[in-house]
Every structure is written in structure tokens, then in C-alpha cells.
Write an enzyme that holds these catalytic residues in place. Structure first.
Site, PDB file in Angstrom:
ATOM      1  N   GLU B  60       0.817  -1.216   0.000  1.00 52.45           N
ATOM      2  CA  GLU B  60       0.000   0.000   0.000  1.00 52.45           C
ATOM      3  C   GLU B  60       0.849   1.264   0.000  1.00 52.45           C
ATOM      4  O   GLU B  60       0.536   2.238  -0.678  1.00 52.45           O
ATOM      5  CB  GLU B  60      -0.963  -0.008   1.202  1.00 52.45           C
ATOM      6  CG  GLU B  60      -2.103  -1.014   1.088  1.00 52.45           C
ATOM      7  CD  GLU B  60      -1.667  -2.452   1.332  1.00 52.45           C
ATOM      8  OE1 GLU B  60      -0.551  -2.663   1.851  1.00 52.45           O
ATOM      9  OE2 GLU B  60      -2.434  -3.370   0.991  1.00 52.45           O
ATOM     10  N   HIS B 129     -11.997  -5.387   7.627  1.00 48.38           N
ATOM     11  CA  HIS B 129     -12.714  -5.026   6.405  1.00 48.38           C
ATOM     12  C   HIS B 129     -13.966  -4.193   6.692  1.00 48.38           C
ATOM     13  O   HIS B 129     -14.803  -4.052   5.821  1.00 48.38           O
ATOM     14  CB  HIS B 129     -13.134  -6.289   5.638  1.00 48.38           C
ATOM     15  CG  HIS B 129     -12.000  -7.009   4.996  1.00 48.38           C
ATOM     16  ND1 HIS B 129     -10.986  -7.589   5.709  1.00 48.38           N
ATOM     17  CD2 HIS B 129     -11.708  -7.248   3.684  1.00 48.38           C
ATOM     18  CE1 HIS B 129     -10.137  -8.157   4.864  1.00 48.38           C
ATOM     19  NE2 HIS B 129     -10.545  -7.966   3.636  1.00 48.38           N
TER      20      HIS B 129
END
Lengths: 362, 326
Positions: B60, B129
């Protein structure tokens, strides 16, 4: 456990100009006398500017900064190999490279003097400002390089960082992305062997920084970082490879930081005088001077003249710096976003009203 | 006009912008050949190829870090974080560079890029999530944080984000990805970032919400109207930063009552900021303290317990009642 060998590697080491100023003829990049003299002059300028900055800092006329004395070959050699159309992505100890790109010294002084104007380089293209967050500029360089490749421009990126940066995730991510993309970028690690107080052996368990290139499937080379000719030659070759579409290279410049990390630390707390002295004897400027002497390109008179000229130049830049910046007081509200929004504009108005009333924010 | 869900609307905006400007590129994990784990990037790889739709290594910070470099060099990258829960690894570049480059160079160097990320709970997803961390991003000066609530505004705001001169964090409420369809105009739309929308006019109470909570706010307001005839004005915030204070204040001055419904935890969240702004500018218009709905200030539980954690229609309805009955 018996196993077949799947991959072997060795890391080349490059030195062209030895400590006595002797050139290895087989490896000599063949720079003209004129270019050699220019290179020496740039290195002297970087050294003298650095030492002046140190005095300015001690006199309270400059903020904390990171001196680059001792590392002039590792910054100026590579800068000499750059084309104007290449990109420079610096860390914070490449004063010589910035000056060689044409960044005026007063801009660098403004940066360390506490003004954003130190990141604005009028007329100097493709040169990013100093990056303080260690290793963060490495993926930036990979992204700039991707853009050059995307636009099919024959330009490359030269990215600097230190040995401490090699421990950061962004070092790995930047080199990994760049190598997967075969992006035109040359990574130069100025391995000055100290990350503030952390010595190299506490930074990594690898024999060299250069061998880390093996993990990314790109060439890695260790270069005598106090040898300007070797730094030039290695960078030149790597930039050519990059521009030819052959991808990144990792160059380890083995050098030494002769001063403190920044003016805020005292190196005597973590390293010995003997060690520092040993590296003073390997001063890159002295080595370059010996080369010029041996080729009868330089004299004490020319040295004196150069120092006098450099002093005038630095004096002039310090004067510009100390004249300060001419910006309106509310400039800090100007560039939050390109567009202006009420929430910032209200704070600006309040700030200006307080200023007019003679109040301070504090 | 075509009816589509939010995934299709976001995909439409990406197609349109990539067609319009070849500096626009899409990058992230699995966004190319696989067309994104939610299929948001469907068809892009086929149409624009691997140079413009980049399947990146799995990192990321590397994704945003290289996107910063691309933006500095003139591209307009749209980087995808596969899930917002993984995005925190890129915070160094967001805080250290995206937010600062314009300011630190007085506008000479800028970072115009978009970071898209699905966020939020309610889909019984795996650990990491389900969080709503818009406040974390919105706290950083110099970046923008946008949250669409439906297909039409998702398309119009993503288009605006891609054309924006600064870094935009575009948070996509994944609960709403395929929850409903909506008419989306044929012609490309650009909605201004930093502007909220009054989605339902009313006179008795202002209800501010965004993202997936907006649908619940609408339902709770409808229920309150049916049950006690209350007229609720509903504001879709759309942009967390910059935040449209004016639209909220105009409404609160009219209604005198306000409830803010967010999916994020309450502490130091956007609702807190909205209340502070109401206090600054409209305190004397208030008939009741501003009501606040959100998640508890605890670690987001696994999905087996997520119903106990996330606010829903009932909690919004309760807050409406409490504010009316104060």
C-alpha cells in the site's frame, strides 16, 4: 542439507581514483581537463557552503540542518552524470547535487532557515525538494520514472538516500516497484555508515548495501563513495542503462559523514575520534586536488583564487537569504488546496484581524 | 439515463475520465486482469491496457508512494486500496507528502491523485474489512475526503476527484456498492467537492449523514414522519473535508434541531466537528442539544457481533425522538 545452487551472486566494487590521486587507467572515464576542474570547483563550493552553514547555525542565523561535509564526491560525481532532462530526487544530504542542478544556495538556506520558499527552485526543472521523511522519496522516484517510461521520454531519475533508509519499508517497496516496472531510475545509497547514532552493523546484517539489488533482480554495485570519478562513471553507466529501457540500478556509495547527523546531535557521544580521523584522511576533496596536481591542472594560486571567489559567492547568497522572504503574512492560508474554502478563509480573516489589531496568535 | 448500481457508476466515471485524459491511470492490487475484487475496474484493462491499468505489487505504501511520484511528474493516478483496513500502511505518504507538497512549494509542485477505497461494515466481512476511519483522513490538512452515498453522486464526485488539483481520498461505502440502483445521467457530471446536498427538505429537524448511513437516515426520517408527522430535512454531507458548514447551518437555523448519524465511532468523529461548528455559529437557534448516532468507541468486532456494534435505522429513529422530545 544437500541442495543444488539456484542463484549465485557477487558484488563488484569500483574505485578509479585512489587516495593518492592516481587514476586506474583501465577504468578512467576520460573526463576532459575542463570537466575535472569544474567538478573540483563544485565540490569545493559544496564544502565551503556546508561549513558556512555550520557557522550560521551556530550563530543562530540558520535552523537545524544536516551537513554533507565529506560526502561531496558521492553527491557531485553522480550529478555530473545527469542530463538536464533527468530528474533529481534528493534526500537531505546532497547539497553538492542540488547546487549542480542550478539550485541557488539561498534557496537551500531558506529551507533550513525555516521557509517553504526553500523548496521553490525558479528555472530549475525536474528537481524535487529535500525529503525529510527517510526513504519516502524512493517510491516517489519510482513513480516519476514510471511516468518517463509511460511518456516514452528518454529521461531517467536519480534518487538519493542514506544507509538508514535501506531499513525502511519504502526502500523495499520503491526498489521492488521500480524493478518490476523496469523503470528508468538510478538509486544511490550514500552509505555514510551512521544513521544518527546507529552504526551500519546495527542497521543491517548484510555485507553490503549493493547486494540488496540482487533481491530485486537489478544490478548492484559498491563504489568508493569518496572517489568522484568512480561515482561519476558508475552513475553515468546506470543512467544510460535506465534511459535505454534496461531498468533500475542500485549504487552503494561507501562514504563517511565527517560532521554530525544534524546540528542537533553530538557525534562524540557515539563514535571515536580515531574513526573520524581515519576518514578525514580519505577526504574526497584532497583526493581530487591530488589528481589535478598530478595533471598540472591546478596550483595553490588557483586554489586561493577559487576559495576567494567561492566566499564572495556564498556571501552573496547568505545576503539574499538574510534579506528574508517577501510574502504576505497570511501566505500560510494560500496553499492548503488549489481552491479556497470557507473554513480556511474564515481562519485567514480571523488571523488578519488579529494581526491588524496587533495581537499575536500565541 | 441508465439505471445502475454504485459499482457500475464508479466504473463509468473511471472509463469516462480515462477516455478524456490520457494522464489518468488506474493502479492497485488486482485492478487489471482481475478487474478489482469488487469489479469496480471492470473492462478498463481490456480497453486501456497494462500501461494505464497497472496491476501493482502488493504494497500500500508503494502504491501511494509511486502514485505521488507520478502525480508530481504530471500524471493523474487513481490508486485503489483494496480495503480501507489495509490503507494505513500508506498514511506516511498521505500525511507526509500528499497533504504538504502544494503548501511546501507554494503551489509549484502538487499531488493531484485519487485514492479510492472501499470502507465500512455491514457486509459480514473478515477482520479489518469493516472500519469507518474517515475522521483519521479528514484530520490531515491539504487532502480532501469524499464519501458518496449512491450511484449518481459517486460517479459525479469521482469525476470531480479525478479532475481535482489535489489529493482526494475517495471512500466507497461497500455496503452500498450493489444495494440499490439509481438513474445516472448519460452526460458526465461534476459535482463540486466540499458541497453537501439537501436530499429532503423539512422544517422540524435537520438530519446530517453520509455514506451508507444516509439510506438508514432516510428510512428513519420516513418512519418518524409516518409515526408522528415530523418533517425532517436530510443533508448528505458527501465531503468530509473540506466540510460544507454553510448548508448545515442554514438548515439548523431553520429547524432548530439536529441529529448527526455516522457509521464511524463517535469519539472525535465528523459528528463532533459538526457539533462544534453548530456551537460556534448557531447555538442560539437550537431548541435541543444536537443528537449524535454512531458506533461505540470500541474495537470493531468480528462480523458475528457486528449487528451489536453498527448503528442502524433504530438508533437514528431513537435519536430523532430524543431530540424532538427534549
Amino acid at each position: 542439507m544437500p541442495a543444488k545452487q539456484t542463484y549465485k551472486f557477487s558484488i563488484p566494487h569500483l574505485r578509479i581514483l585512489d587516495q593518492d590521486g592516481k587514476v586506474n587507467k583501465k577504468l578512467d572515464p576520460g573526463l576532459s581537463d575542463e570537466v575535472l576542474i569544474t567538478l573540483y570547483r563544485r565540490m569545493v563550493l559544496a564544502r565551503e557552503a556546508d561549513q558556512r552553514m555550520l557557522r550560521l547555525q551556530r550563530q543562530g542565523r540558520l535552523g537545524t540542518f544536516s551537513p554533507s561535509t565529506g560526502q561531496e564526491a558521492a553527491a557531485c560525481g553522480p550529478a555530473l552524470a545527469m542530463e538536464e532532462s533527468d530528474w533529481l530526487v534528493p534526500a537531505f544530504r546532497e547539497l553538492g547535487a542540488l547546487l549542480m542542478r542550478g539550485v541557488p544556495l539561498h534557496r537551500v538556506l531558506l529551507f533550513w532557515g525555516g521557509f517553504e520558499e526553500g523548496n521553490i527552485f525558479p528555472g530549475v526543472e525536474r528537481t524535487l525538494p529535500i525529503a525529510v521523511i527517510v526513504a519516502s522519496q524512493i517510491p516517489h522516484a519510482a513513480g516519476v520514472a514510471y511516468t518517463m517510461k509511460y511518456r516514452r521520454e528518454p529521461s531517467a531519475v536519480l534518487c538519493f538516500f542514506g544507509d538508514g533508509a535501506t531499513s525502511e519499508g519504502d526502500f523495499h517497496e520503491g526498489l521492488n516497484f521500480a524493478s518490476v516496472w523496469k523503470a528508468p531510475v538510478v538509486f544511490i545509497c550514500q552509505n555514510n555508515q551512521w544513521a544518527i547514532s546507529t552504526p551500519l552493523e546495527r542497521q543491517m546484517n548484510s555485507e553490503t548495501v549493493a547486494q540488496k539489488a540482487v533481491a530485486y533482480g537489478i544490478p548492484g554495485i559498491r563504489v568508493d563513495g569518496n572517489d568522484p570519478l568512480a561515482m561519476y562513471a558508475a552513475t553515468h553507466e546506470a543512467l544510460e542503462r535506465a534511459r535505454a529501457g534496461e531498468g533500475p540500478t542500485l549504487i552503494e556509495a561507501l562514504t563517511y559523514r565527517l560532521m554530525m547527523h544534524t546540528t542537533a546531535d553530538d557525534p562524540s557521544k557515539y563514535r571515536s575520534d580515531e574513526e573520524v580521523q581515519a576518514w578525514k584522511d580519505r577526504d574526497p576533496l584532497r583526493r581530487m586536488r591530488r589528481l589535478l596536481d598530478s595533471r598540472k591542472l591546478w596550483s595553490d594560486t588557483e586554489e586561493e583564487a577559487l576559495l576567494a571567489q567561492v566566499k564572495v559567492q556564498i556571501d552573496g547568497e547568505v545576503k539574499i537569504y538574510e534579506q528574508g522572504v517577501r510574502a504576505k503574512p497570511d501566505v500560510l492560508f494560500d496553499h492548503v488546496w488549489a481552491e479556497r474554502y470557507p473554513e480556511i478563509e474564515e481562519q485567514r480573516a480571523a488571523f488578519l484581524a488579529r494581526q491588524q489589531g496587533g495581537e499575536t496568535h500565541g | 439515463m441508465a439505471r445502475m448500481n454504485m459499482v457500475q457508476a464508479i466504473n463509468l466515471a473511471l472509463h469516462e475520465e480515462m477516455k478524456r485524459d490520457e494522464n489518468v491511470i488506474v493502479m492497485g492490487q488486482d485492478v487489471g486482469v482481475n478487474e478489482g475484487v469488487f469489479r469496480v475496474t471492470a473492462g478498463l484493462y481490456k480497453e486501456f491496457g497494462e500501461r494505464r491499468v497497472i496491476d501493482t505489487p502488493l504494497a500500500e505504501s508503494g502504491i501511494l508512494g509511486t502514485a505521488v511520484g507520478m502525480a508530481l511528474a504530471g500524471l493523474r493516478p487513481v490508486a485503489e486500496m483494496q480495503f480501507s483496513g489495509f490503507s494505513y500502511l500508506m498514511m506516511g505518504h498521505l500525511e507526509g507528502h500528499c497533504s504538504r507538497y502544494r503548501s511546501r512549494t507554494h503551489g509549484h509542485l502538487t499531488v493531484p491523485l485519487v485514492v479510492r477505497m472501499p470502507y465500512g461494515g455491514g457486509v459480514r466481512a473478515l477482520e479489518h474489512h469493516s472500519e469507518s476511519r474517515e475522521a483519521m483522513f479528514a484530520h490531515i490538512p491539504g487532502i480532501k475526503v469524499v464519501i458518496p452515498s449512491g450511484p449518481r453522486n459517486a460517479r459525479a464526485l469521482l469525476t470531480a476527484a479525478i479532475r481535482d488539483a489535489d489529493t482526494v481520498v475517495f471512500m466507497e461505502p461497500k455496503r452500498s456498492y450493489r444495494a440499490f440502483r439509481e438513474e445516472v445521467p448519460e452526460e458526465s457530471e461534476v459535482w463540486p467537492i466540499g458541497k453537501a446536498r439537501v436530499v429532503q427538505e423539512g422544517t422540524d429537524l435537520t438530519l446530517v449523514s453520509w455514506g451508507a448511513m444516509l439510506r438508514m437516515a432516510l428510512e428513519a426520517a420516513g418512519e418518524a414522519h409516518a409515526r408522528r408527522g415530523v418533517s425532517v430535512e436530510i443533508i448528505d454531507l458527501l465531503s468530509i473535508s473540506p466540510m460544507d458548514t454553510e448548508t448545515i447551518l442554514d438548515s439548523v437555523k431553520k429547524t432548530g434541531r439536529c441529529v448527526i448519524a455516522q457509521e464511524a465511532p463517535l469519539r472525535l468523529g465528523p459528528a463532533s466537528e459538526i457539533i462544534a461548528r453548530i456551537n460556534d455559529k448557531a447555538l442560539l437557534y437550537l431548541e435541543a442539544p444536537v443528537g449524535r448516532v454512531g458506533s461505540y468507541d470500541v474495537v470493531t468486532p468480528y462480523f458475528g457481533r457486528e449487528q451489536a456494534y453498527f448503528p442502524g435505522v433504530d438508533s437514528v429513529r431513537r435519536a430523532i425522538d430524543e431530540t424532538l422530545d427534549f
